[in-house]
Scaffold this active site. Structure first.
Site, PDB file in Angstrom:
ATOM      1  N   ASP A  11     138.268  20.992  60.896  1.00 56.24           N
ATOM      2  CA  ASP A  11     139.032  21.719  60.104  1.00 56.24           C
ATOM      3  C   ASP A  11     138.864  21.166  58.935  1.00 56.24           C
ATOM      4  O   ASP A  11     138.576  19.853  58.656  1.00 56.24           O
ATOM      5  CB  ASP A  11     140.609  21.560  60.560  1.00 56.24           C
ATOM      6  CG  ASP A  11     141.566  22.157  59.546  1.00 56.24           C
ATOM      7  OD1 ASP A  11     141.374  23.259  58.842  1.00 56.24           O
ATOM      8  OD2 ASP A  11     142.615  21.377  58.884  1.00 56.24           O
ATOM      9  N   MET A  12     139.349  21.620  57.640  1.00 53.47           N
ATOM     10  CA  MET A  12     138.958  20.947  56.351  1.00 53.47           C
ATOM     11  C   MET A  12     140.075  20.619  55.744  1.00 53.47           C
ATOM     12  O   MET A  12     140.515  19.534  55.608  1.00 53.47           O
ATOM     13  CB  MET A  12     138.109  22.087  55.536  1.00 53.47           C
ATOM     14  CG  MET A  12     136.770  22.289  55.903  1.00 53.47           C
ATOM     15  SD  MET A  12     135.733  23.454  54.762  1.00 53.47           S
ATOM     16  CE  MET A  12     135.665  22.636  53.401  1.00 53.47           C
ATOM     17  N   ASP A  13     140.910  21.461  55.027  1.00 50.07           N
ATOM     18  CA  ASP A  13     142.312  21.441  54.514  1.00 50.07           C
ATOM     19  C   ASP A  13     143.248  20.495  55.309  1.00 50.07           C
ATOM     20  O   ASP A  13     143.552  20.840  56.529  1.00 50.07           O
ATOM     21  CB  ASP A  13     142.948  22.431  53.976  1.00 50.07           C
ATOM     22  CG  ASP A  13     141.715  22.853  52.718  1.00 50.07           C
ATOM     23  OD1 ASP A  13     141.892  22.585  51.671  1.00 50.07           O
ATOM     24  OD2 ASP A  13     141.144  24.086  53.225  1.00 50.07           O
ATOM     25  N   THR A  45     137.174  26.174  59.552  1.00 51.58           N
ATOM     26  CA  THR A  45     138.161  26.259  58.746  1.00 51.58           C
ATOM     27  C   THR A  45     138.772  27.859  58.246  1.00 51.58           C
ATOM     28  O   THR A  45     138.262  28.842  58.640  1.00 51.58           O
ATOM     29  CB  THR A  45     137.523  25.736  57.356  1.00 51.58           C
ATOM     30  OG1 THR A  45     138.424  25.849  56.068  1.00 51.58           O
ATOM     31  CG2 THR A  45     136.318  26.743  56.764  1.00 51.58           C
ATOM     32  N   GLY A  46     139.842  27.698  57.707  1.00 48.49           N
ATOM     33  CA  GLY A  46     140.420  29.003  57.153  1.00 48.49           C
ATOM     34  C   GLY A  46     139.751  29.507  55.667  1.00 48.49           C
ATOM     35  O   GLY A  46     140.026  30.559  55.475  1.00 48.49           O
ATOM     36  N   LYS A 173     139.906  30.020  65.464  1.00 49.22           N
ATOM     37  CA  LYS A 173     138.876  28.884  65.722  1.00 49.22           C
ATOM     38  C   LYS A 173     138.356  28.773  67.047  1.00 49.22           C
ATOM     39  O   LYS A 173     137.358  28.306  67.226  1.00 49.22           O
ATOM     40  CB  LYS A 173     139.440  27.602  65.093  1.00 49.22           C
ATOM     41  CG  LYS A 173     139.734  27.959  63.509  1.00 49.22           C
ATOM     42  CD  LYS A 173     140.058  26.643  63.054  1.00 49.22           C
ATOM     43  CE  LYS A 173     140.516  26.711  61.576  1.00 49.22           C
ATOM     44  NZ  LYS A 173     141.007  25.500  60.835  1.00 49.22           N
ATOM     45  N   ASP A 196     145.017  20.213  61.825  1.00 51.40           N
ATOM     46  CA  ASP A 196     146.361  19.671  61.378  1.00 51.40           C
ATOM     47  C   ASP A 196     147.373  20.828  61.350  1.00 51.40           C
ATOM     48  O   ASP A 196     148.810  20.790  61.416  1.00 51.40           O
ATOM     49  CB  ASP A 196     146.469  18.941  60.352  1.00 51.40           C
ATOM     50  CG  ASP A 196     146.332  20.119  59.116  1.00 51.40           C
ATOM     51  OD1 ASP A 196     147.119  20.125  58.011  1.00 51.40           O
ATOM     52  OD2 ASP A 196     145.135  20.880  59.358  1.00 51.40           O
ATOM     53  N   SER A 197     147.054  21.968  61.898  1.00 49.83           N
ATOM     54  CA  SER A 197     148.055  23.286  61.467  1.00 49.83           C
ATOM     55  C   SER A 197     147.775  24.370  62.767  1.00 49.83           C
ATOM     56  O   SER A 197     147.083  24.048  63.702  1.00 49.83           O
ATOM     57  CB  SER A 197     147.621  23.873  60.540  1.00 49.83           C
ATOM     58  OG  SER A 197     147.943  23.071  59.280  1.00 49.83           O
ATOM     59  N   ASN A 199     146.667  26.927  62.840  1.00 54.42           N
ATOM     60  CA  ASN A 199     145.229  27.853  62.919  1.00 54.42           C
ATOM     61  C   ASN A 199     144.327  27.032  63.761  1.00 54.42           C
ATOM     62  O   ASN A 199     143.104  27.367  64.090  1.00 54.42           O
ATOM     63  CB  ASN A 199     144.748  28.407  61.687  1.00 54.42           C
ATOM     64  CG  ASN A 199     144.394  27.121  60.660  1.00 54.42           C
ATOM     65  OD1 ASN A 199     144.600  26.040  61.000  1.00 54.42           O
ATOM     66  ND2 ASN A 199     144.159  27.569  59.451  1.00 54.42           N
TER      67      ASN A 199
END
Length: 246
Positions: A11-13, A45-46, A173, A196-197, A199
């Site tokens: 994941d990115m953010d 990522t989203g 994902k 972290d979330s 998604n």
């Protein structure tokens, strides 16, 4: 160094990026070590590909990538493999719900990100990938969730505790990682997924080894095989050092 896993899905953010939207030098160093050991490093990522691509280029990635929470899978940077579009009528309904509550919303089309400020109403003239809402009002967010679940045909997650992100049902994902595995000829058991979330939840649950960041939402931590340092404290470097390279 020898790698215990073949694919690292990041994941990115809130995960790869610190709160300044940067990849720290230490994290870059450990990602390079993983790549040198033969690990495929995949952005998951989203974000849209346009927003994520500069980071892929910074890391020198030429692997497949998962964008927009799985609505797009790229065979390599700048080479689209598969795209899952949203039903236009559902986009229309979700926009109506946003207007009903008067809250912030955004929608990813294939070409652009639209939000409350630049919305022009042209739903049928575009191809849509994702819709999202943001509100700090827990009651409104709960009502939204109930209405969205009643609509059906939607995959509902979040990327922060204050938003909701919506993709076509079954698109997430984890489904994206499965397609990346097929492209690379590897198994889900050979994947480390980090996030972290909500998604990231399906990916963390379904990969061989799921990791939650120290700053992750509580439910994500509960479902993960391990919890590492936060995104501001080189959690990704810890993942690679502790769980991937031996």
């Amino acid at each position: 160094m020898i790698a215990k896993y073949r694919l690292l899905a990041l994941d990115m953010d809130g995960t790869l990026l610190n709160d300044e939207q940067q990849i720290t030098p230490k994290t870059v160093e450990w990602i390079k070590k993983a790549m040198d050991a033969g690990v495929h490093v995949c952005l998951s990522t989203g974000r849209s590909s346009r927003s994520a691509m500069p980071y892929a280029e910074q890391l020198g990635l030429d692997t497949p990538m998962i964008m927009v929470n799985g609505s797009e899978v790229w065979r390599a940077p700048h080479e689209l493999y598969r795209r899952s579009l949203m039903d236009m009528m559902l986009v229309k309904k979700m926009h109506e719900i946003a207007e009903e509550y008067g809250i912030w919303f955004w929608a990813y089309s294939v070409d652009e990100v639209y939000n409350r400020d630049n919305w022009d109403g042209d739903i049928e003239g575009r191809e849509w990938l994702k819709f999202g809402y943001s509100t700090e009002d827990d009651e409104i967010r709960h009502k939204l969730l109930m209405q969205l679940q009643d609509l059906g045909g939607l995959e509902i997650t979040n990327s922060t505790p204050h938003n909701l992100e919506i993709n076509p049902l079954g698109v997430n994902k984890a489904s994206g990682i499965r397609e990346v595995c097929k492209l690379l000829g590897i198994e889900m058991s050979q994947v480390v997924a980090v996030g972290d979330s909500l998604n990231d939840l399906a990916a963390i649950q379904q990969s061989g080894f799921g990791v939650a960041m120290g700053n992750a939402q509580e439910v994500v931590k509960q479902e993960a095989d391990a919890v590492v340092a936060t995104n501001n404290n080189d959690g990704i470097a810890e993942v690679i050092e502790k769980y991937i390279l031996i």
